[in-house]
Design an enzyme around this catalytic site. Sequence first.
Site, PDB file in Angstrom:
ATOM      1  N   GLU A   1    -128.938 106.375   7.224  1.00 48.63           N
ATOM      2  CA  GLU A   1    -128.631 107.023   8.505  1.00 48.63           C
ATOM      3  C   GLU A   1    -129.955 107.367   9.175  1.00 48.63           C
ATOM      4  O   GLU A   1    -130.773 108.067   8.598  1.00 48.63           O
ATOM      5  CB  GLU A   1    -127.840 108.321   8.297  1.00 48.63           C
ATOM      6  CG  GLU A   1    -126.506 108.157   7.619  1.00 48.63           C
ATOM      7  CD  GLU A   1    -125.438 107.541   8.505  1.00 48.63           C
ATOM      8  OE1 GLU A   1    -125.658 107.371   9.719  1.00 48.63           O
ATOM      9  OE2 GLU A   1    -124.374 107.213   7.969  1.00 48.63           O
TER      10      GLU A   1
ATOM     11  N   CYS B   1    -123.303 104.072  18.258  1.00 51.34           N
ATOM     12  CA  CYS B   1    -123.525 103.351  17.002  1.00 51.34           C
ATOM     13  C   CYS B   1    -122.900 101.959  17.118  1.00 51.34           C
ATOM     14  O   CYS B   1    -122.183 101.678  18.088  1.00 51.34           O
ATOM     15  CB  CYS B   1    -122.934 104.130  15.832  1.00 51.34           C
ATOM     16  SG  CYS B   1    -121.131 104.081  15.742  1.00 51.34           S
TER      17      CYS B   1
END
Length: 153
Positions: free
Chosen positions: A5, A14
């Site tokens: 991440e 995303c």
Amino acid sequence: MHHFERCALVAYRCPAGKWTIGWGMTYYPDGRKVKAGDRITQAEADAMFVILLERDFVPAVRKAIGAAATTPAQFGAMVALAYNIGTFRFAWSTVARRHRAGDAVGASAAFLLWNKVRGAVSSGLMRRRRAEAALYLGNFVELKALTFGKVAA
């Protein structure tokens, strides 16, 4: 999980199309969803990550796996998966089901089922899932290789 991440202090979409901020978070501790234009500090990102992990993901994984025998490495791998796919999906996943049944080999293989973004296989998700499966099995040599030596036992 920080190896997979990235930390973004400005909201971004995303690959799955969700507004995301901090350490891959799609919502704030107060329940608000991340939206375009949101900004946070590094300290806020780090604090929110700990809050959400401890409050939302750790208990959800514990509930999903019940009383099944679980090593710390297995638990960490399952929390990492739940953080990425969501607690609802994790609770109904083949990973959780096979883990509860005591099938560690089957559970580790099931991590690889979560490899798609919008229906297409993602090489980044494949590497992440292989790393989670290696962690689940306690294969720290493989984990280290998949995380470019940045993660160790």
